[in-house]
Design a protein around this motif. Structure first.
Motif, short mmCIF file in Angstrom:
data_model
loop_
_atom_site.label_atom_id
_atom_site.label_comp_id
_atom_site.label_asym_id
_atom_site.label_seq_id
_atom_site.Cartn_x
_atom_site.Cartn_y
_atom_site.Cartn_z
N ASN A 289 0.86 -1.18 0.00
CA ASN A 289 0.00 0.00 0.00
C ASN A 289 0.91 1.24 0.00
OD1 ASN A 289 -1.56 2.22 0.89
ND2 ASN A 289 -3.03 0.85 1.89
N HIS A 290 0.76 2.09 -1.03
CA HIS A 290 1.58 3.29 -1.16
C HIS A 290 1.53 4.15 0.12
CE1 HIS A 290 3.33 6.72 -3.40
NE2 HIS A 290 2.50 7.45 -2.68
N LEU A 291 0.34 4.23 0.72
CA LEU A 291 0.19 5.05 1.93
C LEU A 291 0.95 4.42 3.09
CD1 LEU A 291 -3.62 5.84 1.65
CD2 LEU A 291 -1.68 7.26 0.95
N GLY B 219 3.70 2.82 2.71
CA GLY B 219 5.09 3.21 2.43
C GLY B 219 5.39 4.55 3.07
N HIS B 220 4.53 5.55 2.83
CA HIS B 220 4.72 6.87 3.44
C HIS B 220 4.68 6.75 4.96
CE1 HIS B 220 4.88 9.61 0.06
NE2 HIS B 220 3.73 9.19 -0.44
N ALA B 221 3.71 5.97 5.46
CA ALA B 221 3.48 5.89 6.91
C ALA B 221 4.68 5.33 7.67
CB ALA B 221 2.24 5.04 7.19
N VAL C 203 0.83 13.99 4.50
CA VAL C 203 0.43 15.12 3.64
C VAL C 203 1.08 15.01 2.28
CG1 VAL C 203 -0.33 17.10 5.03
CG2 VAL C 203 2.07 16.42 5.10
N SER C 204 0.28 14.58 1.29
CA SER C 204 0.84 14.42 -0.05
C SER C 204 -0.07 15.11 -1.06
CB SER C 204 0.98 12.93 -0.37
OG SER C 204 -0.29 12.36 -0.51
N GLY C 205 0.13 14.80 -2.34
CA GLY C 205 -0.69 15.42 -3.38
C GLY C 205 -2.10 14.84 -3.39
N THR D 182 8.98 12.67 -0.52
CA THR D 182 8.26 12.63 -1.79
C THR D 182 8.26 11.18 -2.27
OG1 THR D 182 10.33 13.29 -2.82
CG2 THR D 182 8.74 15.02 -2.49
N ASP D 183 7.46 10.89 -3.29
CA ASP D 183 7.32 9.49 -3.72
C ASP D 183 8.67 8.87 -4.06
OD1 ASP D 183 4.67 9.58 -3.29
OD2 ASP D 183 4.07 9.66 -5.39
N ASN D 184 8.89 7.67 -3.55
CA ASN D 184 10.17 6.98 -3.76
C ASN D 184 9.94 5.49 -3.56
OD1 ASN D 184 11.23 6.09 -0.84
ND2 ASN D 184 10.09 7.99 -0.64
ZN ZN Z 1 2.89 9.54 -2.28
#
Ligand code: ZN
Ligand code: KG4
Length: 362
Positions: free
Chosen positions: A115-117, A119-121, A139-141, A314-316
């Motif tokens: 899950n992309h979120l 990943g951020h989390a 907080v993303s786009g 940022t996305d990575n």
């Molecule tokens: Zn993202």
């Protein structure tokens, strides 16, 4: 095997970056490569899904080879493969997941649908030493959420946006002002020469007795002020940028403060032993002004602030490989089947209560 880290190759392709990373279970970042499509989307002022899918397809092999080369690691020594399986643009997600599955199948290795979120989390734990649970401002786009993070797969959402995400507000306002794409960095840049108090803008939901956000009214207010001030030709764009950035930062700080109280109520024992941690993740976390504002709010509420370095905000793909490693660490058998279907919508907390008003984001 036991005396070397478990090595994960991760792929991210859910939006406008094609990325591959190789990460060790001991947090070694062997490679973290990105091919950005930003220039391709800049002329449209936003991401065009068809353009994105084609660009991912063109870049993916090259980015993976680059990651292997940078790491100096042979494909045969990768222990498992991970890819973002949602939420995001389905064309890009399909490119990344099919590639990761093909590599995993060819090498007979586990596959992780991430899950992309998530990943951020979890990205903050790759860069910093942070125990569960912690409070997360994502907080993303595409997302603006406050969540308690209790472990991989264990999230409690306190709040989300009722309309636009914070990054989306930056992007849309930058487009209205004609100062470039993506809007966040353009506005942060312009704001450096502006006065944050020059132009009065609203603080939607400030003081509300819940943890949700709203940014669309701010965008409308900015458009109106710009018009009153003579449009992009005459209006003081630096002052507008600084005033907008301050308004967004105020909203994020106010809603986070409300969530900190909730977090302390929910996890009293964890908060009394050591100072609780507030993590900010996602592209907007790269903003220095917002960082300073949140650092101040966190300190006033007894929280330690942790923000991953910009390359992990940022996305990575490092965060995607790391999220899979967190799952592997928790349970070595927790990989996914090859028939795991991509999920364009995939909330971290499936049981979250929706905010009052309209529209709910994943
Ligand atoms: Zn993202
Ligand atoms: O996390 P991310 O790279 O992609 C998504 O998953 O959305 O976030 C991209 C968002 C964009 O809206 C961009 O304008 C914003 O993050 N952003 C920033 C900054 N750098 C990126 N916003 C404010 N200030 C920045 N320096």
């Amino acid at each position: 095997m036991a005396d070397r880290p478990y090595i994960m190759l991760g792929i991210e392709s859910s939006c406008d970056e094609t990325a591959a990373a190789i990460i060790g279970s001991d947090k070694t970042i062997f490679a973290n490569e990105i091919a950005s499509q930003m220039a391709k989307h800049a002329e449209y002022g936003g991401v065009v899904p068809e353009v994105a899918a084609r660009a991912h397809l063109e870049a993916i092999d090259m980015v993976i080879n680059q990651a292997l080369q940078t790491a100096g690691i042979e494909l045969a020594n990768i222990d498992a493969f991970a890819a973002t399986a949602g939420p995001g643009l389905i064309g890009g997600v399909a490119v990344g997941t099919v590639t990761a599955k093909a590599l995993a199948a060819a090498r007979q290795r586990p596959y992780y649908a991430v899950n992309h979120l998530e990943g951020h989390a979890l990205s903050a734990r790759l860069a910093d030493s942070i125990e569960f649970p912690y409070l997360l401002l994502l907080v993303s786009g595409g997302h603006t959420q406050l969540l308690a993070v209790a472990g991989p797969g264990r999230y409690h959402r306190y709040g989300t946006t009722m309309d636009d995400a914070a990054g989306e507000a930056f992007d849309k306002c930058a487009k209205i002002m004609g100062i470039g794409y993506p809007g966040g960095p353009a506005i942060e840049d312009a704001a450096r020469q502006g006065d944050a108090k020059a132009i009065a803008l609203p603080r939607p939901l400030k003081g509300a007795d819940h943890c949700h956000f709203s940014f669309s009214g701010l965008k409308t207010a900015l458009a109106n002020r710009l018009k009153q001030l003579g449009g992009v030709e005459q209006a003081p764009l630096h002052d507008l940028a600084a005033s907008l950035q301050a308004a967004i930062a105020d909203c994020l700080a106010d809603r986070s403060q409300r969530a900190m109280q909730q977090f302390i109520d929910d996890y009293p024992a964890d908060c009394s032993a050591t100072p609780p941690v507030l993590v900010i993740a996602g592209g907007v976390a790269a903003n220095k002004y917002i960082y300073a504002r949140l650092a101040d709010t966190a300190a006033k509420n007894g929280f330690r602030l942790s923000v991953p370095p910009a390359a992990l905000c940022t996305d990575n793909a490092a965060m995607i490989a790391w999220a899979a490693l967190e799952r592997h660490h928790q349970n070595t058998a927790d990989s996914d089947d090859f028939d795991f279907a991509p999920r364009p919508r995939w909330p971290l907390d499936g049981k979250a209560t929706p905010p009052p008003g309209r529209g709910v984001r994943a």
